[in-house]
Design a protein around this motif. Sequence first.
Motif: not given
Length: 337
Positions: A11-22, A200-207, A223-230
């Motif tokens: 699980v990846a976690e990315l914190a957001f400040s008000a600046r990041d949200v903007a 923001l949390r991403l499940v099954r993140s590899r990076r 993307s029009a050609f993406k599979g089910p993942g991110l």
Amino acid sequence: MGESSRGAHGVAELAFSARDVARVRFAVSPLWQVGSSVRMLASGAVDPVHRRWLEQVRPRVAAAGLGEGWLADLVPPTGYVPDFLNPAPTGPAPTLAQELAAVVASPACRVRRDLDHFGHHRGGIGARLRSLHADPRTGLARVAQEIETYWELALAPYWARIRTVLEADVLHRARQVSQYGVGHLLDELHPQVSWSDDVLRLVRSRRFLSRETAGAGLLLVPSAFKGPGLSTRIAPPDPPQLAYRARGTGTLWERRTATGTAATAAVLGRTRTLLLTELETPATTTRLAQRTGISKAGVSQNLTALRDAGLVTAHRAGRSVLYARTSVAESLLAAGR
């Protein structure tokens, strides 16, 4: 893409400040469509959503020898793709030329670092990519040239239709932001993504991901050609990119009826309206003549008029030329119905 210092394994976690949200924004990127569609072709799978496209494009790509070129080396069926192939779009809808200019301008140190990372995951790199590693400037020009060739064969004839789906996705999500806020948008974006407590949390993140190593904000790319993942791109100081499958992709290749064209025919004429309806699938002059019973000379003359009017585009495919409807033609036919 992911920061696991506070999250559970995978699980990846990315914190957001008000600046990041903007700084959360969207981009319709031609290069993301290139990469994800090349991957789909390389996988050999028959995606039921894209079956019609695959059946038309695979023979063209094979005939052009692209199955054994730069893209085949750089975009494997699964796993990491070098980040320099997806530079951060500077605007909401860059052209392919603008994005390729950014690829060609990639710093040599970044190209070599990405290729080293790629080789680590793939167990080494072949002679072609070793030459790119040794001389990024010359190699990137060749990569860009091959991408242009692939674009003309596989995506340009369909771009009006693809772009409509991508822009509709962005419009839908922009409406979500205006009604419910960015947090709701991110929480509803994808089953692997959730939002709470400004994280923001991403499940099954590899990076691995942290705000310090990922750059500010977030760039969302349908993307029009993406599979089910991110798919993700982490290359600071650029914002992190998150590519996902666009809404409406399932309807992308649905056949559209040619009924109710009398109003359009009254303006364009029956022959040109017939050719536009037949171009529901991109086709050559010869193919259109066979379908409609119009002489090849007549087809060619009318296609020239439609092209001059901005209703048709032409794309080189080997020794042939494929004609395709533009978004203007799509809107005209829809209005006529």
